[in-house]
Scaffold this motif. Structure first.
Motif, PDB file in Angstrom:
ATOM      1  N   GLY A  49       5.371  38.425  26.364  1.00 41.05           N
ATOM      2  CA  GLY A  49       5.018  38.717  27.740  1.00 41.05           C
ATOM      3  C   GLY A  49       6.388  38.582  28.718  1.00 41.05           C
ATOM      4  O   GLY A  49       7.489  38.970  28.191  1.00 41.05           O
ATOM      5  N   GLU A  50       6.212  37.937  29.801  1.00 36.81           N
ATOM      6  CA  GLU A  50       7.223  37.692  30.430  1.00 36.81           C
ATOM      7  C   GLU A  50       8.378  37.128  29.822  1.00 36.81           C
ATOM      8  O   GLU A  50       9.644  37.629  30.224  1.00 36.81           O
ATOM      9  N   PRO A  51       8.375  35.920  29.242  1.00 36.56           N
ATOM     10  CA  PRO A  51       9.609  35.323  28.910  1.00 36.56           C
ATOM     11  C   PRO A  51      10.602  36.085  27.875  1.00 36.56           C
ATOM     12  O   PRO A  51      11.668  35.453  27.602  1.00 36.56           O
ATOM     13  N   GLY A  52       9.973  37.101  27.250  1.00 35.32           N
ATOM     14  CA  GLY A  52      10.927  37.792  26.457  1.00 35.32           C
ATOM     15  C   GLY A  52      11.093  39.299  27.082  1.00 35.32           C
ATOM     16  O   GLY A  52      11.951  39.834  25.998  1.00 35.32           O
ATOM     17  N   ILE A  53      11.260  39.632  28.315  1.00 29.47           N
ATOM     18  CA  ILE A  53      11.503  40.862  28.915  1.00 29.47           C
ATOM     19  C   ILE A  53      13.096  41.067  28.802  1.00 29.47           C
ATOM     20  O   ILE A  53      13.559  41.981  29.069  1.00 29.47           O
ATOM     21  N   ASP A  54      13.820  39.917  28.725  1.00 25.55           N
ATOM     22  CA  ASP A  54      15.294  39.951  28.645  1.00 25.55           C
ATOM     23  C   ASP A  54      16.150  39.702  27.420  1.00 25.55           C
ATOM     24  O   ASP A  54      17.264  39.540  27.286  1.00 25.55           O
ATOM     25  N   ARG A  55      15.266  40.243  26.349  1.00 20.15           N
ATOM     26  CA  ARG A  55      15.534  39.926  24.924  1.00 20.15           C
ATOM     27  C   ARG A  55      15.432  41.160  24.019  1.00 20.15           C
ATOM     28  O   ARG A  55      14.581  41.827  24.354  1.00 20.15           O
ATOM     29  N   LEU A  56      16.524  41.568  23.457  1.00 26.01           N
ATOM     30  CA  LEU A  56      16.720  42.821  22.552  1.00 26.01           C
ATOM     31  C   LEU A  56      16.569  42.195  21.085  1.00 26.01           C
ATOM     32  O   LEU A  56      17.139  41.342  20.947  1.00 26.01           O
ATOM     33  N   MET A  57      15.980  43.202  20.141  1.00 18.17           N
ATOM     34  CA  MET A  57      16.296  42.704  18.757  1.00 18.17           C
ATOM     35  C   MET A  57      16.827  43.579  18.198  1.00 18.17           C
ATOM     36  O   MET A  57      16.787  45.121  18.139  1.00 18.17           O
ATOM     37  N   VAL A  58      17.962  43.623  17.418  1.00 16.24           N
ATOM     38  CA  VAL A  58      18.785  44.422  16.598  1.00 16.24           C
ATOM     39  C   VAL A  58      18.521  44.146  15.264  1.00 16.24           C
ATOM     40  O   VAL A  58      18.596  43.096  14.488  1.00 16.24           O
ATOM     41  N   SER A  59      17.749  45.112  14.635  1.00 19.27           N
ATOM     42  CA  SER A  59      17.373  45.049  13.198  1.00 19.27           C
ATOM     43  C   SER A  59      18.145  46.182  12.421  1.00 19.27           C
ATOM     44  O   SER A  59      18.475  47.382  12.970  1.00 19.27           O
ATOM     45  N   PRO A  60      17.848  46.244  10.965  1.00 27.34           N
ATOM     46  CA  PRO A  60      18.421  47.351  10.277  1.00 27.34           C
ATOM     47  C   PRO A  60      17.598  48.366  10.734  1.00 27.34           C
ATOM     48  O   PRO A  60      16.432  48.455  10.989  1.00 27.34           O
ATOM     49  N   LYS A  61      18.380  49.629  10.670  1.00 28.96           N
ATOM     50  CA  LYS A  61      17.911  50.862  10.954  1.00 28.96           C
ATOM     51  C   LYS A  61      16.868  51.465  10.186  1.00 28.96           C
ATOM     52  O   LYS A  61      15.727  51.869  10.596  1.00 28.96           O
TER      53      LYS A  61
END
Length: 387
Positions: A49-61
């Motif tokens: 929810g709201e706590p994670g809206i400013d986080r991105l996840m960089v994963s293997p393509k």
């Protein structure tokens, strides 16, 4: 007797038939509310929810099992708009029995809790986590579930990762617990010290499973994600970057199209209920044709008689929906804590309950439409001949 009481009494002229129909409607709405709640939990990305809206996840393509070099962290940190970067990895492993499943991530202790600032951890526990080579912290609820105490040694049998000495027996010192505020989804991940994991594993040293990125402006999330991926487009380790919530939704969708499955199940259930309830109302009308004629004889208008018949259908569906929704809310309270670890917040929302009541009204209108129209057009003379 009030009109509501009159309709209720008419419904129970055949109590066995009415109760069976009512229970069927109740079960249908119990399923509706629970399945909609499950679907909502999946569509919301497992509770992010709201706590994670400013986080991105960089994963293997291409695959989540492909490793990323930890050296990429510095490149990502240099992208405009990136405030902080940390990393995690899949550990796997089994605690005592395969039935005791819970996620286990090797992380950098202080950067991890700075990134996930919504989690609460005692500063002494965090310091011990950072300074203990074999240290680990567990969610408070998990520690309670398994009877762990700070200072215990937690044995994990590795399935993905073996140690350099060939052993798969990992042992971690529980140095603390962490939790989220009471009004938020509680964490469910056992965290261990990445430095020890990376040093002790027999392959993959210097790699991670993913990077977590905090950004300064959420409106630039897509732009920053594209900039990160552009860094590694022509490298041996291309990436795919997205918001935390979107990654969680895509991960859940690997199970299948949850929304489509739920819709198919509910369509089958309500088609059956429509036929069952419609048959109940049709039988009730046939049994009461002479009585409806008497009502018209003593002054009830055609519209009033039709309204009584339609009202009975609406009442039957509404009561069934209320009972089913109430049961679903109670079931969600009981099973919710066990479901949250896998799919996030599991509780019946107000919109779901309102949808159930709205659907009951629609079902009642559909079921009662033909009987009420028939009652409206009923001729007194023809009806009394059937007596």
């Amino acid at each position: 007797m009030s009109r509501l009481g009159f309709m209720w009494a008419n419904l129970f002229r055949r109590p066995v038939r009415t109760w069976l129909t009512l229970v069927s409607v109740m079960i249908a709405f119990l399923l509706f509310v629970l399945l909609r709640t499950v679907s909502h939990s999946f569509s919301e990305g497992g509770g992010f929810g709201e706590p994670g809206i400013d986080r991105l996840m960089v994963s293997p393509k291409y695959s989540i099992i492909d490793p990323l070099p930890i050296s990429a962290l510095q490149q990502i940190a240099g992208v405009d708009g990136v405030l902080a970067v940390t990393h995690g990895d899949w550990f796997g492993g089994v605690y005592q029995d395969r039935a005791n499943f819970f996620p286990k991530y090797p992380v950098k202790p202080i950067p991890h809790f700075e990134m996930y600032s919504e989690y609460l951890i005692d500063p002494q526990h965090l310091e011990a986590f950072a300074n203990t080579r074999t240290g680990a912290v567990a969610p408070l609820a998990m520690a309670v579930k398994y009877g762990w105490k700070v200072g215990d040694k937690i044995p994990i049998e590795g399935d993905i990762w073996a140690k350099k000495d060939g052993s798969r027996n990992w042992e971690f010192d529980l140095v603390g617990t962490y939790a989220a505020p009471e009004d938020q989804q509680q964490p469910g991940v056992f965290l261990l010290n990445y430095a020890y994991f990376d040093e002790a594993r027999d392959f993959g040293e210097g790699t991670v499973g993913w990077f977590t990125v905090r950004i300064a402006d959420t409106e630039r999330a897509a732009e920053i994600a594209n900039a990160i991926d552009a860094l590694f487009t022509n490298s041996l380790n291309p990436t795919r970057t997205m918001t935390e919530a979107e990654q969680a939704r895509q991960f859940m969708q690997q199970i299948g199209d949850i929304e489509l499955m739920m819709t198919g199940i509910l369509a089958a259930v309500f088609f059956t209920i429509l036929l069952l309830t419609g048959n109940t109302m049709a039988q009730a009308l046939r049994e009461r044709v002479p009585e409806l004629a008497v009502l018209k004889t003593i002054g009830f208008s055609d519209g009033a008689v039709a309204a009584l018949v339609l009202g009975e259908a609406l009442l039957l569906c509404a009561v069934g929906a209320l009972l089913g929704t109430a049961l679903a809310i109670g079931a969600a309270v009981v099973i919710g804590p066990g479901m949250e670890e896998a799919m996030g917040v599991f509780e019946v929302s107000g919109s779901t309950a309102a949808s159930a009541l709205g659907l009951s009204a629609l079902l009642g209108l559909v079921v009662g439409a033909v009987p009420s129209f028939t009652a409206q057009r009923l001729s007194i003379v023809d009806a009394l001949r059937k007596q």
